[in-house]
Design a protein around this motif. Structure first.
Motif, PDB file in Angstrom:
ATOM      1  N   LYS A  70       7.654   5.900  -0.585  1.00 40.98           N
ATOM      2  CA  LYS A  70       6.762   5.889   0.588  1.00 40.98           C
ATOM      3  C   LYS A  70       5.928   7.173   0.635  1.00 40.98           C
ATOM      4  N   ASN A  73       3.146   6.581  -1.538  1.00 46.57           N
ATOM      5  CA  ASN A  73       2.178   5.703  -0.871  1.00 46.57           C
ATOM      6  C   ASN A  73       1.250   6.497   0.042  1.00 46.57           C
ATOM      7  N   ILE A  74       1.847   7.382   0.857  1.00 49.65           N
ATOM      8  CA  ILE A  74       1.057   8.200   1.776  1.00 49.65           C
ATOM      9  C   ILE A  74       0.126   9.117   0.993  1.00 49.65           C
ATOM     10  N   PHE A  86      -0.107   1.012  -1.241  1.00 44.17           N
ATOM     11  CA  PHE A  86       0.229   1.378   0.130  1.00 44.17           C
ATOM     12  C   PHE A  86       0.038   0.178   1.044  1.00 44.17           C
ATOM     13  N   ASP A  90       0.625   2.137   6.472  1.00 42.75           N
ATOM     14  CA  ASP A  90       0.410   3.468   5.888  1.00 42.75           C
ATOM     15  C   ASP A  90      -1.017   3.930   6.156  1.00 42.75           C
ATOM     16  N   LYS A  91      -1.965   3.052   5.894  1.00 40.73           N
ATOM     17  CA  LYS A  91      -3.376   3.396   6.056  1.00 40.73           C
ATOM     18  C   LYS A  91      -3.709   3.674   7.516  1.00 40.73           C
TER      19      LYS A  91
END
Length: 243
Positions: A70, A73-74, A86, A90-91
């Motif tokens: 994660k 992803n960030i 992501f 997250d976005k």
């Protein structure tokens, strides 16, 4: 775009991504792996967060490998570098908070504190997805639990009656009935400022507005659609535009 769910586990909630973002913003350019003590600690914390039913979790739920992933992803959302896997959450969390590290730290601190409250945990565990504010499910639950406090409501009603007839502080509508035994049931308390801004451990009568149930529901929905706080004045302006 692939969505990271974690081998059949529930999707990451905004609370979880905010806590991961809080760690990410302290890391600099190096993203730690699953053996890092900070990642392990966050994994343990996320596994206890009261926003997913236990029945939906498996043994790998928010394990250290998933937390490390994660963070990657960030990092991809923040920099455009890395695998494009992501999630929409997250976005959205990055867009709302990625450039506000002080606010992220404050929200993360409050999420951790409120998650340990039994009443908040129970509310968070049963809340509907469309009732969640941008700060995540735990702080939304804390907001609602405080507003529903019978003791707070009695104080607010007493204070408002002392200065005049009861009316909604948004639409100015008086009770629909003259029967005093049920008229007060139309009114609900609503925080004037978000808990994340006041950082107060207890809500006072002066901290809330008295709204009719309809306006209270509308202002909560306005905050959800805006992905941010809306004041009573904001709702009043929105109602004027709709007429």
């Amino acid at each position: 775009m692939a969505v990271t769910q974690g081998h059949g586990n529930p999707k990451w909630g905004r609370d979880e991504v905010l806590l991961a973002l809080d760690l990410y913003l302290t890391l600099g350019d190096t993203i730690p792996g699953p053996s890092d003590n900070r990642v392990v600690a966050l994994s343990e914390e996320l596994r206890k967060l009261p926003i997913h039913a236990d029945a939906k979790k498996n043994d790998r739920f928010r394990n250290a490998a998933g937390v490390a992933f994660k963070l990657q992803n960030i990092h991809q959302v923040a920099t455009g570098k890395g695998l494009d896997n992501f999630s929409s959450t997250d976005k959205a969390v990055w867009e709302d908070f990625g450039h506000k590290p002080d606010l992220v730290r404050q929200l993360a601190t409050q999420i951790r504190a409120q998650a340990g409250d039994a009443s908040v945990a129970a509310e968070a565990a049963t809340a509907e997805d469309d009732e969640e504010f941008s700060e995540g499910r735990v702080l939304t639950a804390a907001h609602k639990v405080r507003e529903r406090s019978p003791a707070l409501r009695r104080k607010v009603l007493k204070a408002r009656r002392a200065i005049g007839p009861l009316v909604c502080e948004c639409c100015a509508r008086p009770p629909l009935t003259a029967d005093a035994s049920i008229a007060e049931a139309e009114f609900e308390c609503h925080h004037k400022l978000p808990l994340s801004q006041t950082n107060a451990t207890k809500t006072k009568a002066s901290d809330v507005a008295l709204l009719c149930a309809s306006c209270h529901r509308l202002i909560h929905r306005l905050m959800q659609t805006r992905r941010g706080w809306a004041s009573v004045e904001d709702l009043r302006a929105a109602l004027c535009q709709a007429t």
